[in-house]
Design an enzyme around this catalytic site. Structure first.
Site, PDB file in Angstrom:
ATOM      1  N   ARG A 159      -4.459 -25.398  42.407  1.00 43.09           N
ATOM      2  CA  ARG A 159      -5.490 -25.565  43.433  1.00 43.09           C
ATOM      3  C   ARG A 159      -5.480 -24.377  44.388  1.00 43.09           C
ATOM      4  O   ARG A 159      -6.535 -23.906  44.808  1.00 43.09           O
ATOM      5  CB  ARG A 159      -5.297 -26.867  44.199  1.00 43.09           C
ATOM      6  N   HIS A 186      -6.925 -21.419  42.493  1.00 45.03           N
ATOM      7  CA  HIS A 186      -8.367 -21.656  42.364  1.00 45.03           C
ATOM      8  C   HIS A 186      -9.103 -21.385  43.674  1.00 45.03           C
ATOM      9  O   HIS A 186     -10.159 -20.767  43.690  1.00 45.03           O
ATOM     10  CB  HIS A 186      -8.597 -23.106  41.913  1.00 45.03           C
TER      11      HIS A 186
END
Length: 196
Positions: free
Chosen positions: A35, A38
């Site tokens: 995450r 990303h």
């Protein structure tokens, strides 16, 4: 937390995983690393982050049991999906030897007490102040950004022995700090966590 994942996010993760193998990581570590990578489109976070699966598991349980979440700035709060957070920056004042961010951390500590998750993505002085308090946190996501104090404050966090997510470099920021918390928020609660 129920969430609908947009096809763009699905494709983004597919492309990221084609360039970065995270399959060897334990589940919560993998979730946080992916995450954060990303959110910043920065593969270097995979080797820059410092985190521990056991600490993440305890923080995950605390988060899903309703532990308060404290943030250093509104931008971190804005990036955390569907969760109320505590941010006292509007109430804080700077003074001799005390930044506004550090004062906000003091005010938040007075409000929430022990057991909170602390998400610091902007101000190294906020992280430094937290380390002076007896906060007994469930987790400190210490990812402040900058060329002055960021590296040092994150090193001090790691040296403190507190459960933490940090990184080694100057990189960080509101988006990646929020992403690290969201990774824990999005992970489902296991049956063993529900029973405890």
């Amino acid at each position: 937390m129920e969430r609908v994942v947009h096809p763009i996010e699905v494709e983004s993760y597919r492309r990221m995983r084609a360039r970065l193998d995270t399959s060897h990581l334990p589940p919560l570590t993998r979730a946080v690393v992916e995450r954060v990578v990303h959110s910043a489109a920065d593969l270097e976070y995979a080797t820059d982050l410092v985190l521990d699966e056991g600490e993440l598991a305890k923080a995950h349980a605390a988060l899903h049991a309703g532990a308060p979440v404290v943030v250093d700035v509104a931008m971190v709060a804005a990036g955390i999906t569907g969760l109320r957070t505590v941010c006292r920056l509007k109430d804080a004042k700077s003074g001799p030897g005390l930044t506004r961010s550090a004062h906000a951390i003091r005010l938040a500590h007075e409000q929430v007490g022990p057991g909170a998750l602390w998400v610091i993505g902007n101000a190294p002085t906020a992280l430094e102040e937290l380390l002076t308090l007896d906060a007994s946190p469930a987790l400190v996501i210490g990812l402040p950004v900058g060329f002055v104090g960021a590296v040092e404050s994150k090193a001090a966090l790691r040296a403190s022995g507190l459960p933490a997510v940090s990184n080694v470099s100057e990189k960080g920021g509101s988006a990646v700090a929020a992403a690290a918390l969201n990774a824990l928020l999005y992970q489902p609660v296991s049956p063993t966590e529900e029973k405890s």
